[in-house]
Scaffold this active site. Structure first.
Site, short mmCIF file in Angstrom:
data_model
loop_
_atom_site.label_atom_id
_atom_site.label_comp_id
_atom_site.label_asym_id
_atom_site.label_seq_id
_atom_site.Cartn_x
_atom_site.Cartn_y
_atom_site.Cartn_z
N HIS A 281 5.53 9.17 13.77
CA HIS A 281 5.77 9.97 12.76
C HIS A 281 5.31 9.13 11.25
O HIS A 281 5.04 8.17 11.27
CB HIS A 281 7.45 9.99 12.76
CG HIS A 281 7.47 8.34 12.92
ND1 HIS A 281 9.11 8.04 13.74
CD2 HIS A 281 8.40 7.13 12.36
CE1 HIS A 281 9.49 6.91 13.34
NE2 HIS A 281 9.18 6.36 12.53
N HIS B 190 4.09 4.75 11.61
CA HIS B 190 4.48 4.36 12.09
C HIS B 190 3.55 5.02 14.16
O HIS B 190 3.64 6.44 13.68
CB HIS B 190 5.91 3.74 12.26
CG HIS B 190 6.44 4.07 11.12
ND1 HIS B 190 7.24 3.88 10.54
CD2 HIS B 190 5.53 3.05 10.16
CE1 HIS B 190 7.54 3.25 9.69
NE2 HIS B 190 6.52 2.87 9.31
N HIS C 199 -2.91 13.30 12.86
CA HIS C 199 -2.01 14.61 11.77
C HIS C 199 -0.77 14.03 11.49
O HIS C 199 -0.24 14.11 10.23
CB HIS C 199 -1.15 14.93 13.50
CG HIS C 199 -0.22 16.21 13.22
ND1 HIS C 199 -0.06 17.35 13.48
CD2 HIS C 199 1.39 15.12 12.92
CE1 HIS C 199 1.50 17.84 13.74
NE2 HIS C 199 1.81 16.65 13.43
N GLU C 200 -0.68 12.45 11.22
CA GLU C 200 0.75 11.72 11.13
C GLU C 200 -0.23 12.10 9.04
O GLU C 200 0.93 11.98 8.26
CB GLU C 200 0.50 10.61 10.76
CG GLU C 200 1.02 10.20 12.86
CD GLU C 200 2.24 11.71 13.12
OE1 GLU C 200 2.47 12.24 13.75
OE2 GLU C 200 3.15 11.51 12.01
N HIS D 218 1.62 14.31 7.69
CA HIS D 218 2.28 14.93 6.91
C HIS D 218 2.89 13.55 5.79
O HIS D 218 3.69 13.71 4.81
CB HIS D 218 3.78 13.59 7.83
CG HIS D 218 3.59 15.15 9.08
ND1 HIS D 218 3.96 16.14 8.86
CD2 HIS D 218 4.03 15.09 10.70
CE1 HIS D 218 3.98 17.24 10.16
NE2 HIS D 218 3.77 16.09 11.19
N HIS E 181 12.30 0.03 14.65
CA HIS E 181 11.72 -1.37 14.03
C HIS E 181 11.53 -1.30 12.61
O HIS E 181 10.89 -0.98 11.59
CB HIS E 181 10.42 -0.02 14.71
CG HIS E 181 9.90 1.15 14.17
ND1 HIS E 181 10.29 1.90 14.70
CD2 HIS E 181 9.90 1.95 13.37
CE1 HIS E 181 9.99 3.40 14.66
NE2 HIS E 181 9.15 2.93 13.68
N HIS F 297 4.45 21.43 9.66
CA HIS F 297 3.70 21.96 10.49
C HIS F 297 3.43 23.39 10.30
O HIS F 297 3.69 24.33 9.62
CB HIS F 297 4.82 22.01 12.32
CG HIS F 297 4.94 20.34 12.58
ND1 HIS F 297 6.13 20.07 13.18
CD2 HIS F 297 4.42 18.80 12.37
CE1 HIS F 297 5.84 18.00 13.74
NE2 HIS F 297 4.60 18.61 13.09
N ALA G 251 0.66 -1.48 -0.04
CA ALA G 251 -0.17 0.02 -0.30
C ALA G 251 0.56 1.53 -0.14
O ALA G 251 2.22 0.90 0.07
CB ALA G 251 -0.78 -0.03 1.17
N ASP G 252 0.37 2.46 -0.16
CA ASP G 252 1.11 3.86 -0.34
C ASP G 252 0.89 4.11 1.12
O ASP G 252 2.76 4.35 1.02
CB ASP G 252 0.87 4.59 -0.87
CG ASP G 252 -0.25 4.54 -3.05
OD1 ASP G 252 0.68 4.82 -3.22
OD2 ASP G 252 -1.34 4.10 -3.71
C1 8MR Z 1 -1.79 16.67 16.91
O1 8MR Z 1 -0.82 15.31 16.65
C2 8MR Z 1 0.40 14.79 17.01
C3 8MR Z 1 1.12 16.15 17.40
C4 8MR Z 1 2.75 15.69 17.86
C5 8MR Z 1 3.14 13.88 17.43
S1 8MR Z 1 4.51 13.98 17.70
O2 8MR Z 1 5.08 14.62 19.66
O3 8MR Z 1 4.98 12.91 17.73
C6 8MR Z 1 5.89 15.02 16.81
C7 8MR Z 1 5.94 14.12 16.23
C8 8MR Z 1 5.00 14.73 14.86
O4 8MR Z 1 5.39 15.95 14.57
O5 8MR Z 1 4.57 13.85 13.97
C9 8MR Z 1 7.05 15.23 17.74
F1 8MR Z 1 7.58 15.45 16.72
F2 8MR Z 1 7.55 13.46 18.17
C10 8MR Z 1 1.98 13.48 16.37
C11 8MR Z 1 1.22 13.58 16.76
ZN ZN Z 2 9.28 4.23 12.12
ZN ZN Z 3 4.15 16.45 13.19
#
Ligand code: 8MR
Ligand code: ZN
Ligand code: ZN
Length: 158
Positions: free
Chosen positions: A81, A94, A116-117, A120, A66, A126, A55-56
């Site tokens: 992340h 992950h 949020h992920e 990305h 991991h 951000h 999958a994509d």
């Molecule tokens: C609101 O969603 C998130 C906020 C902060 C995070 S985090 O604190 O894991 C962030 C990782 C990220 O920005 O995805 C950090 F740099 F590790 C993950 C999801």
């Molecule tokens: Zn990972």
């Molecule tokens: Zn983030």
């Protein structure tokens, strides 16, 4: 170079590999689906679940080392992340299974973190706006009223 910073297609496939034991598999499935639908509603993208490993966006729960260059760190700290669009690990998300994942306001809300992920995974970075879904730190009070969300996600459609 062939580094895409956007998917060059509208149908994106996703698969779920290792699950967390914090929630029933069916709950994880629906929270992941809801988090993806946030982006589907705010873009021209469609997300289709695939049972293959090709999958994509491959969703996985993991701890510490991991298999990529970004080992997790135990409870708290990094929660999850995701990699920007691209082949292979590109798009994958992950989640640190040393966190407590919930569907509610205890622990860390999987829907919020996954939404949020997946931002990305779609190439978003951000936002400095503390109310934004893409703000760098987790707040359990991130509200996702649909209209606000669509207005915030407007850039995705550009
Ligand atoms: C609101 O969603 C998130 C906020 C902060 C995070 S985090 O604190 O894991 C962030 C990782 C990220 O920005 O995805 C950090 F740099 F590790 C993950 C999801
Ligand atoms: Zn990972
Ligand atoms: Zn983030």
């Amino acid at each position: 170079n062939n580094r895409v910073n956007r998917w060059n297609k509208n149908v994106i496939t996703y698969s779920i590999g290792r699950y967390t034991s914090d929630l029933p598999h069916s709950t994880v499935d629906s929270l992941i689906e809801s988090a993806l639908s946030v982006w589907a509603r705010a873009s021209t993208l469609t997300f289709v679940r695939s049972r293959t490993q090709r999958a994509d966006i491959m969703v996985e729960f993991a701890t510490f080392e991991h298999g990529d260059a970004y080992p997790f760190d135990g409870a708290k700290g990094t929660l999850a992340h995701a990699f920007g669009p691209g082949e292979g690990i590109g798009g994958d998300a992950h989640f640190d299974d040393d966190e407590t994942w919930t569907a509610g306001s205890k622990g860390f809300n999987l829907y919020l973190v996954a939404a949020h992920e997946f931002g990305h995974s779609l190439g978003l970075r951000h936002s400095q706006n503390p109310e934004s879904l893409m703000y760098p730190t987790y707040k359990s009070t991130i509200l996702l009223p649909q209209t606000w969300l669509e207005s915030t996600l407007q850039p995705l459609n550009k």
